[in-house]
Enzyme design. Structure first.
Site, PDB file in Angstrom:
ATOM      1  N   HIS A  25       0.817  -1.157   0.128  1.00  0.00           N
ATOM      2  CA  HIS A  25       0.016  -0.041  -0.025  1.00  0.00           C
ATOM      3  C   HIS A  25       0.737   1.209  -0.106  1.00  0.00           C
ATOM      4  O   HIS A  25       0.805   2.145   0.820  1.00  0.00           O
ATOM      5  CB  HIS A  25      -1.128   0.149   1.098  1.00  0.00           C
ATOM      6  CG  HIS A  25      -0.886  -0.451   2.233  1.00  0.00           C
ATOM      7  ND1 HIS A  25       0.194   0.109   3.131  1.00  0.00           N
ATOM      8  CD2 HIS A  25      -1.291  -1.465   3.222  1.00  0.00           C
ATOM      9  CE1 HIS A  25       0.324  -0.644   4.275  1.00  0.00           C
ATOM     10  NE2 HIS A  25      -0.662  -1.504   4.478  1.00  0.00           N
ATOM     11  N   HIS A  79      -3.219  -9.131  14.983  1.00  0.00           N
ATOM     12  CA  HIS A  79      -3.531  -8.108  14.094  1.00  0.00           C
ATOM     13  C   HIS A  79      -4.458  -8.451  13.045  1.00  0.00           C
ATOM     14  O   HIS A  79      -4.280  -9.505  12.279  1.00  0.00           O
ATOM     15  CB  HIS A  79      -2.028  -7.637  13.790  1.00  0.00           C
ATOM     16  CG  HIS A  79      -2.085  -6.616  12.679  1.00  0.00           C
ATOM     17  ND1 HIS A  79      -3.277  -5.375  12.673  1.00  0.00           N
ATOM     18  CD2 HIS A  79      -1.060  -5.814  11.842  1.00  0.00           C
ATOM     19  CE1 HIS A  79      -2.988  -4.558  11.752  1.00  0.00           C
ATOM     20  NE2 HIS A  79      -1.707  -4.555  11.473  1.00  0.00           N
ATOM     21  N   GLU A  81      -5.054  -6.948  10.193  1.00  0.00           N
ATOM     22  CA  GLU A  81      -4.974  -6.521   8.643  1.00  0.00           C
ATOM     23  C   GLU A  81      -4.583  -7.917   7.674  1.00  0.00           C
ATOM     24  O   GLU A  81      -4.149  -8.823   8.347  1.00  0.00           O
ATOM     25  CB  GLU A  81      -3.490  -5.603   8.432  1.00  0.00           C
ATOM     26  CG  GLU A  81      -3.598  -4.844   7.142  1.00  0.00           C
ATOM     27  CD  GLU A  81      -2.421  -3.815   7.030  1.00  0.00           C
ATOM     28  OE1 GLU A  81      -1.601  -3.743   8.022  1.00  0.00           O
ATOM     29  OE2 GLU A  81      -2.625  -3.355   5.843  1.00  0.00           O
ATOM     30  N   ASP A  83      -2.672  -8.967   5.535  1.00  0.00           N
ATOM     31  CA  ASP A  83      -1.306  -9.630   5.689  1.00  0.00           C
ATOM     32  C   ASP A  83      -0.959 -10.867   6.486  1.00  0.00           C
ATOM     33  O   ASP A  83      -0.388 -11.777   6.577  1.00  0.00           O
ATOM     34  CB  ASP A  83      -0.197  -8.733   5.338  1.00  0.00           C
ATOM     35  CG  ASP A  83      -0.278  -7.833   6.306  1.00  0.00           C
ATOM     36  OD1 ASP A  83      -1.194  -7.314   7.155  1.00  0.00           O
ATOM     37  OD2 ASP A  83       1.078  -7.190   6.692  1.00  0.00           O
ATOM     38  N   HIS A 144      -0.262  -1.634  14.309  1.00  0.00           N
ATOM     39  CA  HIS A 144      -0.308  -0.829  13.209  1.00  0.00           C
ATOM     40  C   HIS A 144      -1.849  -0.140  13.080  1.00  0.00           C
ATOM     41  O   HIS A 144      -2.019   0.895  12.403  1.00  0.00           O
ATOM     42  CB  HIS A 144       0.266  -1.203  12.082  1.00  0.00           C
ATOM     43  CG  HIS A 144      -0.052  -0.790  10.787  1.00  0.00           C
ATOM     44  ND1 HIS A 144      -0.262  -1.376   9.713  1.00  0.00           N
ATOM     45  CD2 HIS A 144      -0.164   0.506  10.584  1.00  0.00           C
ATOM     46  CE1 HIS A 144      -0.584  -0.943   8.661  1.00  0.00           C
ATOM     47  NE2 HIS A 144      -0.335   0.508   8.788  1.00  0.00           N
ATOM     48  N   ASP A 163       3.149  -6.167  13.936  1.00  0.00           N
ATOM     49  CA  ASP A 163       3.920  -5.248  13.033  1.00  0.00           C
ATOM     50  C   ASP A 163       5.029  -4.867  13.910  1.00  0.00           C
ATOM     51  O   ASP A 163       5.961  -4.526  13.243  1.00  0.00           O
ATOM     52  CB  ASP A 163       2.883  -4.301  12.476  1.00  0.00           C
ATOM     53  CG  ASP A 163       2.139  -4.771  11.384  1.00  0.00           C
ATOM     54  OD1 ASP A 163       2.506  -5.812  10.844  1.00  0.00           O
ATOM     55  OD2 ASP A 163       1.093  -4.032  11.049  1.00  0.00           O
ATOM     56  N   TYR A 191      11.054   0.369   7.501  1.00  0.00           N
ATOM     57  CA  TYR A 191       9.646  -0.105   8.137  1.00  0.00           C
ATOM     58  C   TYR A 191       9.231   1.058   8.683  1.00  0.00           C
ATOM     59  O   TYR A 191       7.815   1.472   8.816  1.00  0.00           O
ATOM     60  CB  TYR A 191       9.908  -1.371   8.497  1.00  0.00           C
ATOM     61  CG  TYR A 191       8.662  -2.048   9.085  1.00  0.00           C
ATOM     62  CD1 TYR A 191       8.008  -2.706   8.236  1.00  0.00           C
ATOM     63  CD2 TYR A 191       8.401  -2.052  10.386  1.00  0.00           C
ATOM     64  CE1 TYR A 191       6.842  -3.432   8.771  1.00  0.00           C
ATOM     65  CE2 TYR A 191       6.963  -2.376  10.718  1.00  0.00           C
ATOM     66  CZ  TYR A 191       6.429  -3.440   9.979  1.00  0.00           C
ATOM     67  OH  TYR A 191       5.150  -3.916  10.212  1.00  0.00           O
ATOM     68  N   HIS A 222       6.777  -9.657  10.763  1.00  0.00           N
ATOM     69  CA  HIS A 222       7.383  -9.495   9.490  1.00  0.00           C
ATOM     70  C   HIS A 222       9.029  -9.364   9.806  1.00  0.00           C
ATOM     71  O   HIS A 222       9.431  -8.879  10.848  1.00  0.00           O
ATOM     72  CB  HIS A 222       7.123  -8.053   8.720  1.00  0.00           C
ATOM     73  CG  HIS A 222       5.810  -7.954   8.286  1.00  0.00           C
ATOM     74  ND1 HIS A 222       5.192  -8.617   7.323  1.00  0.00           N
ATOM     75  CD2 HIS A 222       4.731  -7.220   8.886  1.00  0.00           C
ATOM     76  CE1 HIS A 222       4.018  -8.218   7.081  1.00  0.00           C
ATOM     77  NE2 HIS A 222       3.665  -7.373   8.049  1.00  0.00           N
TER      78      HIS A 222
HETATM   79 FE1  FEO Z   1      -0.355  -3.822   9.636  1.00  0.00          FE
HETATM   80 FE2  FEO Z   1       1.804  -6.408   8.630  1.00  0.00          FE
HETATM   81  O1  FEO Z   1       0.164  -5.426   8.652  1.00  0.00           O
END
Ligand code: FEO
Length: 398
Positions: A25, A79, A81, A83, A144, A163, A191, A222
């Site tokens: 994004h 989380h 989101e 991903d 996040h 995150d 990041y 991540h």
């Molecule tokens: Fe806020 Fe890795 O997603």
């Protein structure tokens, strides 16, 4: 069958590596990423987070290398989101867990994304016993997303930080101590700049929440897992500095040029800054990405934006990069705008308006007709020098 990676006797990494991700994004992810999921082999077998849709078979295969997936009792969504939750419904259908846990905002988000999913709510500071180990939950809103929370496993002393403390870095290494520090620091900074910057206050709150924990491993969603705690302390210090808006004696010049006039102005501004020993990053937006600009703006004391006027406007790349940086809410004290024009010359004024909308004090606006002569180039040098002096004065006492 793909294999898990053992973190401790009880805890395995069962995530996926996405070497080809180049866009997240708006953020150009030059080094790909990983979607980390973690399997805890306690009496109640627990999966922490899942992976992005499309990577579910990779995750399942790694889980199967350790345990029959149907033996998983709980899934924790730290989380929501996609991903990390994109594979959640698919995983729930395969695993049929007793419960899926999420924060109150996580329940709301997951119910919107996946209306068929049943999710149990976990409150801040709540603990669940998973048999032989327990998980404490700390809600960390806006790190996040509003739903974000971290989980702390005892007695293993592992923080699953979603995150936070992550990085978009695909690698075959799974642990920080297998990688060089320069790579870790640079990937963490990129990041943070592109994902975390707007949430500085929430970073400070989260650091306080986990600050009292006895931690031996930090497992983000991540990038590599932190198990060298001396290195992790250094990253905490960077997070703390970035969140506090600590400024460096550094300026960032972003520009695009048509026939090299604006570029020549940029180089003279750079020389002026360097004459005051200011570190300068210079990005030509013809090839540079908006996320490169954001990465360089972390800790920057000045932003210099340059563009020729094209069809009564600054170049589109400047609007793109500056509106992205504005959204990230960098706190940059000083700015300069510059650029060439042929007849109408609106570009620099538009850049000035944009910088001022980011609460940047624009110290100089320099424009030149067609091509800069010696007088204009001298003005650029002196403007760079003047800006450098301001940065040096401002840095006293920092
Ligand atoms: Fe806020 Fe890795 O997603």
């Amino acid at each position: 069958m793909l294999r898990s990676v053992k973190i401790t006797e009880k805890v395995h990494w069962v995530g996926a590596i996405d070497c080809s991700l180049r866009y997240f994004h708006g953020y150009t992810t030059n080094f790909g990423t990983t979607y980390n999921a973690y399997l805890i082999l306690s009496d109640k077998i627990t999966l922490i987070d899942t992976v992005k849709k499309g990577f579910e078979e990779e995750m399942l295969s790694r889980i199967e290398s350790v345990v029959d997936p149907e033996k998983i009792d709980y899934i924790v969504s730290n989380h929501s989101e996609p991903d990390h939750s994109g594979a959640l419904v698919w995983t729930v259908e395969k695993v049929k867990p007793v419960k899926v846990y999420a924060s109150p905002n996580g329940v709301k988000a997951l119910n919107k994304y996946y209306p068929s999913l049943e999710v149990s709510q976990i409150k801040d500071a709540e603990k669940i016993d998973i048999g032989g180990s327990s998980l404490d939950f700390f809600i960390t809103p806006m790190l996040h997303w509003p739903d974000s929370m971290v989980s702390y496993l005892t007695p293993e002393k592992i923080v699953f930080s979603q995150d936070a403390f992550g990085m978009h870095l695909a690698s075959s290494e799974r642990f920080d101590d297998e990688m060089d520090w320069a790579t870790l620091k640079s990937a963490s900074a990129q990041y943070y700049a592109n994902i975390i910057t707007p949430y500085a206050k929430q970073v400070e709150t989260a650091l306080r929440k986990i600050g009292g924990l006895d931690i031996s491993i930090v497992a983000p969603d991540h990038g590599p897992i932190w198990r060298d705690m001396e290195r992790f302390k250094k990253i905490i210090k960077h997070y703390s500095d970035w969140a506090s808006g600590k400024l460096e004696r550094k300026a960032v010049i972003v520009y695009e040029t048509m026939w090299k006039s604006t570029e020549l102005m940029a180089k003279h501004l750079e020389d002026g800054l360097r004459s005051e020993n200011i570190n300068v990053s210079i990005i030509d937006l013809k090839t540079g990405k908006r996320s490169d600009v954001a990465s360089e703006l972390l800790g920057a004391s000045a932003l210099l934006a340059g563009s020729p006027t094209l069809n009564n406007n600054a170049f589109p790349s400047l609007f793109d990069a500056l509106s992205y940086a504005k959204g990230l809410k960098f706190k940059i004290p000083f700015g300069v705008v510059f650029g060439s024009f042929g007849w109408s010359g609106e570009g620099t004024g538009q850049l000035k308006t944009l910088l001022e909308s980011m609460s940047i004090e624009v110290l100089h606006e320099i424009k030149c007709l067609y091509i800069p002569d010696e007088e204009i180039l001298e003005r650029c040098f002196e403007a760079g020098k003047d800006l450098g002096k301001k940065i040096n004065e401002n840095s006293k006492g920092n």
